[in-house]
Structure formats: C-alpha cells, structure tokens
Scaffold this motif. Structure first.
Motif, short mmCIF file in Angstrom:
data_model
loop_
_atom_site.label_atom_id
_atom_site.label_comp_id
_atom_site.label_asym_id
_atom_site.label_seq_id
_atom_site.Cartn_x
_atom_site.Cartn_y
_atom_site.Cartn_z
N THR A 233 2.47 49.58 0.46
CA THR A 233 3.09 49.75 1.77
C THR A 233 2.98 48.44 2.54
O THR A 233 1.89 47.90 2.71
CB THR A 233 2.41 50.86 2.58
N PHE A 234 4.14 47.95 2.98
CA PHE A 234 4.18 46.72 3.77
C PHE A 234 4.60 47.06 5.20
O PHE A 234 5.43 47.95 5.43
CB PHE A 234 5.17 45.71 3.18
N VAL A 235 4.04 46.34 6.15
CA VAL A 235 4.37 46.52 7.57
C VAL A 235 5.11 45.28 8.06
O VAL A 235 4.63 44.15 7.90
CB VAL A 235 3.10 46.73 8.40
N LEU A 236 6.28 45.49 8.63
CA LEU A 236 7.05 44.42 9.27
C LEU A 236 6.88 44.55 10.77
O LEU A 236 7.13 45.62 11.33
CB LEU A 236 8.53 44.51 8.89
N VAL B 174 7.47 49.62 6.30
CA VAL B 174 7.31 50.37 7.55
C VAL B 174 7.58 49.41 8.70
O VAL B 174 7.08 48.28 8.71
CB VAL B 174 5.88 50.93 7.68
N ALA B 175 8.41 49.85 9.67
CA ALA B 175 8.71 48.98 10.82
C ALA B 175 8.95 49.82 12.06
O ALA B 175 9.36 50.99 11.98
CB ALA B 175 9.93 48.11 10.53
N LEU C 21 6.07 61.02 8.63
CA LEU C 21 5.32 60.72 9.86
C LEU C 21 3.96 60.14 9.52
O LEU C 21 3.49 59.21 10.17
CB LEU C 21 5.17 61.98 10.71
N ALA C 22 3.33 60.69 8.50
CA ALA C 22 2.01 60.20 8.08
C ALA C 22 2.10 58.76 7.57
O ALA C 22 1.21 57.94 7.83
CB ALA C 22 1.43 61.11 7.02
N LEU D 291 0.45 55.04 9.36
CA LEU D 291 -0.40 54.02 8.75
C LEU D 291 -0.27 52.70 9.49
O LEU D 291 -1.22 51.90 9.52
CB LEU D 291 -0.02 53.82 7.29
N ARG D 292 0.90 52.46 10.09
CA ARG D 292 1.12 51.23 10.85
C ARG D 292 0.15 51.12 12.02
O ARG D 292 -0.22 50.02 12.43
CB ARG D 292 2.56 51.22 11.34
N MET D 293 -0.27 52.26 12.58
CA MET D 293 -1.13 52.26 13.76
C MET D 293 -2.55 51.81 13.44
O MET D 293 -3.35 51.57 14.34
CB MET D 293 -1.18 53.66 14.38
N ARG D 294 -2.89 51.72 12.17
CA ARG D 294 -4.25 51.30 11.83
C ARG D 294 -4.52 49.86 12.27
O ARG D 294 -5.67 49.49 12.39
CB ARG D 294 -4.47 51.42 10.32
#
Length: 274
Positions: free
Chosen positions: A101-104, A167-168, A266-267, A271-274
């Motif tokens: 999982t990557f976060v942009l 995830v963005a 949603l879950a 994960l982005r909120m971590r």
C-alpha cells in the motif's frame, strides 16, 4: 562493546555496502549524519553533532563534527537523486511480490512550496520513497499529473509484478489519477469530495440514477451506500463507491476504488491516517 558502539559499526558497514559510489570519508560522514539524526530526533546539525560526540562515534570535538557535517551537506558533488536511487534499488526489491500500500500526499510549507510525495505503508509508518518540491506562487514547467506519473514510475521499475494499491486524499484525486493507476495496473483507494457528482447503479436491474452530488444521498451521520457508479460528468469513469458517515467521523468518507465496495475500502483508506 556496548550496544551504541555496535550499532554504529554495523550501520557504518552497511552504508559502505549501500553506497559504493561515495569514497570512504564521505561514507563515514553520511553514516554519522543519518545515525545522529535518528538518535537526536531532529535534523539540526548542532544537536546531531552533540549526539555523535556523546555516543563516542567520533573522536573529534563537537564543533569540529558540526563543521564536517555542514561541509558534507553543502557539497554539491554529493548528488541526492543518485544516492537515493541507489538506495531504493537495493531496498525496495525486498517487498517484491508482496501486497503493498502506497500513500500519495502533499505537504504545503509556509506558502512558498509544496512537497508532493509517495510513501510505502509499513505497519504504522509511511516510508517516503519518491518526492518532488513544487513552488506555490511561481509557474512550474511540469504539470501535476506528469509529476505523479514520474513518482509512480520510479517505484514501478523496482517492483515489477507486485500487487500495489495507491491511497490518496481529496486534494490529489481526479480522473487522471485513476488513469495513471490503471495504466500501471495498480489498485486505487481514493477519497472524493461531497460536491463531486455520480450516477449510482441501483436495484436488481442495475439501472443508472440521474447525475447528482454525493451530498444528495450522504448528508447526515448514519447514512451509507456501497455499489457501482459513474463518477465525474466531465471525465467519467466507472468505479466502485463506498460512502459512509459514521458517528465518529466529522464528515462522510466517500471512497472510490477498482476493488469491490464495502467497509474494507474504508479500512484501507483509514491506513493513511496512521
């Protein structure tokens, strides 16, 4: 040998193996700088030098260590991009073949510039793997989506045949981002704004509703809807929508994804909120 000294020696050796393009003196300063930042918890060179001196990783005086670090940081012959690419080429393949999982995301700074970055989610950390600094007030030669494409490609070349999900948040989401993910065979879990429009697929006959904003059917706590939809009238895409306004949320979460709609989306976004 105490643990601190053992840590230094192991890390110094690893830096030599990771960055053979640097000569010995540069490798040592680089290793000292990174370890000093980790231990001190900041990037202020005076604090970093103090911690290096206190742990006995250098026999020099603290002021001398600080000057050496300053010269290393200011050395124009040390090319950050070259060093970072060498680092990624040895580190990222460790995760090849796994589900990643990557976060942009982006971070504005002082009204002057914005850092657009791509990070790998590992447990409760997002480890930055690629980034670009963009000015906020000046014109910029490279367009936003070209920048994002370049960031994604820098990862794709090192992780072939790997199951990646992007995830963005709302500020970086649009039909072009969905296309970038599809072209690279990445999954996407993206949050959209309430003002955006969609046509929902309804009933057992799977008919399409008229165009309406997300706010028209998710406008108070407790409401939710999961299903397939056409999103954005200007550049329409067909995708899954997971829309929910839970009691603990200040506003609804509206998630689009190529993966089936449901609370799992949603879950994933959470994960982005971590």
């Amino acid at each position: 040998m105490d643990a601190s000294q053992l840590l230094w020696e192991k890390w110094h050796q690893q830096v030599k193996e990771l960055f053979p393009m640097l000569h010995g003196h540069q490798q040592k300063l680089f290793a000292l700088l990174v370890l000093g930042m980790v231990v001190s918890g900041c990037a202020v060179l005076q604090r970093v030098a103090e911690n290096i001196q206190q742990h006995g990783w250098s026999d020099a005086k603290m002021s001398s260590i600080e000057r050496r670090l300053e010269r290393f940081v200011a050395n124009e012959q040390i090319e950050v991009n070259t060093i970072w690419k060498a680092f990624l080429s040895q580190v990222l393949p460790y995760w090849q073949g796994q589900k990643l999982t990557f976060v942009l995301d982006y971070t504005p700074y002082n009204g002057q510039f914005t850092i657009v970055y791509l990070g790998l989610l590992v447990h409760s950390r997002v480890l930055p793997v690629a980034w670009t600094v963009m000015p906020q007030q000046e014109s910029w030669e490279e367009r936003q989506w070209a920048i994002v494409a370049r960031l994604l490609d820098s990862v794709c070349m090192l992780l072939p045949q790997t199951d990646c999900t992007l995830v963005a948040d709302r500020g970086l989401v649009g039909a072009p981002l969905v296309r970038l993910c599809r072209e690279r065979h990445w999954h996407y879990v993206l949050r959209v704004c309430q003002k955006h429009t969609c046509r929902r697929q309804l009933g057992k006959h799977k008919t399409w509703s008229p165009w309406s904003s997300f706010k028209s059917f998710i406008h108070k706590k407790g409401q939710q809807w999961y299903g397939r939809a056409l999103v954005w009238q200007e550049e329409t895409i067909e995708t899954f929508v997971s829309a929910c306004w839970q009691d603990e949320y200040q506003e609804p979460w509206l998630i689009i994804s190529d993966l089936p709609a449901g609370k799992q989306r949603l879950a994933t976004y959470a994960l982005r909120m971590r």
